[in-house]
Design an enzyme around this catalytic site. Structure first.
Site, PDB file in Angstrom:
ATOM      1  N   ASN A 165       0.201  11.082   7.842  1.00 11.18           N
ATOM      2  CA  ASN A 165      -0.946  10.500   8.527  1.00 11.18           C
ATOM      3  C   ASN A 165      -2.077  11.491   8.763  1.00 11.18           C
ATOM      4  O   ASN A 165      -3.142  11.115   9.230  1.00 11.18           O
ATOM      5  CB  ASN A 165      -0.502   9.840   9.828  1.00 11.18           C
ATOM      6  CG  ASN A 165       0.156   8.505   9.541  1.00 11.18           C
ATOM      7  OD1 ASN A 165      -0.509   7.584   9.075  1.00 11.18           O
ATOM      8  ND2 ASN A 165       1.454   8.427   9.753  1.00 11.18           N
ATOM      9  N   LYS A 217       4.412  -6.489   3.802  1.00 12.30           N
ATOM     10  CA  LYS A 217       4.013  -5.123   3.426  1.00 12.30           C
ATOM     11  C   LYS A 217       3.668  -4.335   4.689  1.00 12.30           C
ATOM     12  O   LYS A 217       3.267  -4.891   5.693  1.00 12.30           O
ATOM     13  CB  LYS A 217       2.823  -5.119   2.483  1.00 12.30           C
ATOM     14  CG  LYS A 217       1.555  -5.655   3.021  1.00 12.30           C
ATOM     15  CD  LYS A 217       0.450  -4.755   3.471  1.00 12.30           C
ATOM     16  CE  LYS A 217       0.591  -3.298   3.254  1.00 12.30           C
ATOM     17  NZ  LYS A 217      -0.512  -2.576   3.999  1.00 12.30           N
ATOM     18  N   GLU A 256       6.599   4.879   7.351  1.00 16.18           N
ATOM     19  CA  GLU A 256       6.128   6.177   6.850  1.00 16.18           C
ATOM     20  C   GLU A 256       6.811   7.358   7.514  1.00 16.18           C
ATOM     21  O   GLU A 256       6.721   7.546   8.725  1.00 16.18           O
ATOM     22  CB  GLU A 256       4.630   6.307   7.117  1.00 16.18           C
ATOM     23  CG  GLU A 256       3.791   5.509   6.166  1.00 16.18           C
ATOM     24  CD  GLU A 256       2.307   5.660   6.478  1.00 16.18           C
ATOM     25  OE1 GLU A 256       1.960   6.210   7.520  1.00 16.18           O
ATOM     26  OE2 GLU A 256       1.508   5.191   5.650  1.00 16.18           O
ATOM     27  N   SER A 309      -7.810   7.093   6.091  1.00 11.95           N
ATOM     28  CA  SER A 309      -7.624   5.641   6.018  1.00 11.95           C
ATOM     29  C   SER A 309      -8.370   4.967   7.142  1.00 11.95           C
ATOM     30  O   SER A 309      -8.767   5.613   8.083  1.00 11.95           O
ATOM     31  CB  SER A 309      -6.141   5.300   6.119  1.00 11.95           C
ATOM     32  OG  SER A 309      -5.612   5.778   7.322  1.00 11.95           O
ATOM     33  N   THR A 311       0.862  -1.195   0.000  1.00 10.86           N
ATOM     34  CA  THR A 311       0.000   0.000   0.000  1.00 10.86           C
ATOM     35  C   THR A 311       0.899   1.246   0.000  1.00 10.86           C
ATOM     36  O   THR A 311       1.326   1.679  -1.051  1.00 10.86           O
ATOM     37  CB  THR A 311      -0.991   0.005   1.177  1.00 10.86           C
ATOM     38  OG1 THR A 311      -0.280  -0.218   2.388  1.00 10.86           O
ATOM     39  CG2 THR A 311      -2.055  -1.061   0.990  1.00 10.86           C
ATOM     40  N   THR A 367      -2.313  -1.825   7.981  1.00 10.34           N
ATOM     41  CA  THR A 367      -2.026  -3.248   8.057  1.00 10.34           C
ATOM     42  C   THR A 367      -0.585  -3.634   7.838  1.00 10.34           C
ATOM     43  O   THR A 367       0.086  -3.109   6.974  1.00 10.34           O
ATOM     44  CB  THR A 367      -2.806  -4.024   6.984  1.00 10.34           C
ATOM     45  OG1 THR A 367      -4.148  -3.641   7.044  1.00 10.34           O
ATOM     46  CG2 THR A 367      -2.681  -5.518   7.200  1.00 10.34           C
TER      47      THR A 367
END
Lengths: 391, 391
Positions: B386, B176, B267, B391, B153, B187
């Site tokens: 974020n 991932k 991230e 999400s 993702t 996830t």
């Protein structure tokens, strides 16, 4: 109006040179009685600063004549000398306040420090500052204002609150930082005064009840300070003995007002968020859920981004031990029920997150208890402030 | 080389249109046997996505023939229809894989989803994607690469690891995101394959031991996902039965390698931080202290600011229930003992935090146990990413 509003108190402040800004950094608050009742609550962090280690023991007598504060240095993790500095401060202030035949002991002086951690605090500097603050003691509004200003660190302005009771007694308070709001300089300090007639047990019970509902539920970034302290001194100078319920309500109201001032001045924040958990099986469940949501970096960054991201709220709820069924939980943001029964509810685009205040309601549908935890959003400015300053 | 390195496995991928990027978003991994042994571990979040609810039950048989993944939509909090979509996926893939006389049941298909929460996942879209992935199945390296790419993702690149044992068996893995590293899309998915001959109990024990030491100690932002899943399928195609210790060591090594890849791609991160706690009275104490330090927003922002702020480390240690005395704790950052016995140690300016990797060692001086928890710094880029993406 501040800590000097209740009768029987004097405050003083001075500049010892502990703050880089060169603004006042020493604050002294004196209870002239007739009573010398005192109570205090402290951080539950097991790593505690030297002034906390001292004051926690000193207040066990249920009495105190003064609170001596320095800002700019937390006197935390400063080696064995750190405790000596704290004790020397208490001893010195006791000497300044006593008079022949009316000696004051070091044990009657509570000491608080706030500022950088791990850097030795110079004894002579603090004692000279206390001399200055003692020389400047007075009971006027300006003295209370001076006290409220001298305890500040990264705060942008002084925080004060007052309750004047129709029955003839009052409460005053000054606050700085927040254990979990302005932790860059590592401390929430709150100093409360009252001229009500109280016993030490009354003061302790009222203070614990008030802080449990206010400062304990303020959780800006989940980081617990080493120096957090809330003190209450009662002079009895009004001659009035309030009913326990009246005292508790008034003290809680003053603490709530100060807590909201702390929230609104949190480092780098753009939103104040009230996480209200309802329909809980117990108040403890409600607090646990509220705290989990308030500590979620994802929820907090979403609010910074003005995104009513209820999926992240449910993910935070799911990490708790509270009683709930995931597919029964509702979430509302600023009055819009974006999640209904663990699924999509009203259109999230209806939520307006442009204002500073955010009401986030989680309904667990597991009972009738409720609690509110207050937090801030997690912003780029928070990261910037807390990465740019050593503390 | 990836999940198709062990003999007995085929992988396929396809584009169903679930990702805004238009890149492949459907991944299928098939175990052709002779064994169909499977084990899996899942998020401990009580708020769990529909595919987790399904797969957790489906794997209880100790067997599986396939793992079917979609990226771009987490199928979490999507109402009662969400579970139907997951089940339809399992049923459909079972139909695609079965042959007359060798039927495959829906219960033999584990389903994983990753992506946005709270948005319905369209059944027809997913099933069409599974048709495409099934048509593209193959055992070549390129098929494994395709699988590893389709599950991504917000990751910037595919994450794969392989162990080839001299005894003639192998392990392959693709990962991932990370439950707590790339939670913007909610996830961590890890899919492991092996051609070793294993029983279901062997597989389960080895997988739990490996994840407990690796993925469970990866804690980038303290946020627990609703969809985290790690699967292991064993084909037995090598004909070799490894010793339990060899299997455990190899599986842990592959999981460790994947975990470090996840950490490095977190991230917005600028630093990977290994929080190593030594001198603990128990391993549980060491993990609790490591996790507390790893979750401290103040420690994490300090590292972003390249500040070896040991006071914040001690403040985080102080919030735990671990056995320790505050004035005995040492803290080292990149080899410099900046805190000795709860006080200032070596000069903090000696610490070099310019490299991505940071070794932070906390010595509790309370015993002989140790553990490492890995985390990232808290950066302005993390907040930006974020807050900018729903999400």
């Amino acid at each position: 109006m501040s800590v000097t509003r209740p009768a029987g108190f004097r405050a003083g402040s001075a500049t010892a040179g502990l703050k880089a800004s060169g603004t006042p950094d020493i604050a002294l608050l004196v209870n002239d009685g007739p009573l010398d009742v005192a109570a205090a609550v402290f951080t539950t962090n097991r790593a505690r600063a030297h002034p906390v280690l001292w004051s926690e023991q000193a207040v066990r007598t249920g009495t105190a004549r003064a609170v001596a504060v320095n800002a700019g240095n937390a006197n935390c993790y400063t080696g064995p000398e750190g405790f000596s500095v704290t004790h020397a401060t208490a001893e010195h202030v006791a000497g300044l306040l006593g008079a022949p035949g009316a000696e004051v002991g070091a044990i009657d002086v509570l000491v608080c420090s706030t500022g950088i951690i791990g850097v030795p605090l110079d004894t002579a500097t603090v004692l000279a500052g206390m001399d200055g603050a003692a020389a400047a003691l007075g009971a006027e509004d300006e003295h209370g204002e001076g006290f409220a200003g001298a305890i500040l660190t990264t705060d942008t302005h002084a925080k004060q609150a007052v309750h004047v009771d129709p029955a003839g007694w009052s409460i005053g308070g000054a606050a700085k930082g927040a254990g979990m709001l302005a932790p860059g300089l590592a401390t929430m300090l709150v100093h409360l005064t009252t001229d009500a007639v109280l016993t030490a047990a009354d003061a302790d019970a009222a203070l614990r009840a008030a802080t449990a509902q206010t400062f304990d539920r303020l959780d800006s970034d989940g980081c617990m300070s080493t120096n957090d302290t809330v003190t209450l001194m009662a002079s009895g100078a009004s001659g009035v003995t309030p009913a326990a319920a009246d005292l508790a309500a008034a003290l809680t109201a003053v603490c709530h007002e100060l807590a909201m001032l702390l929230l609104a001045d949190a480092e780098g924040s753009e939103h104040d968020v009230a996480v209200r958990v309802v329909g809980a099986a117990s108040e403890a469940d409600a607090v646990e859920v509220g705290r989990s949501v308030a500590r979620s970096a994802l929820v907090k960054t979403a609010i910074f981004g003005r995104d009513p991201n209820w999926g992240r709220v449910l993910a935070a709820v799911g990490t708790t031990t509270a009683e709930f069924e995931p597919f029964e939980v509702d979430v509302s943001v600023n009055g819009v029920q974006v999640c209904r029964a663990g699924g999509p509810g009203e259109d999230r685009s209806l939520v307006d997150l442009s204002a500073r205040w955010v009401d986030l309601v989680v309904d667990l549908h597991a009972g009738t208890e409720a609690a509110t935890v207050w937090t801030n959003d997690l912003t780029t400015a928070y990261v910037h402030e807390n990465s740019a300053y050593s503390s």
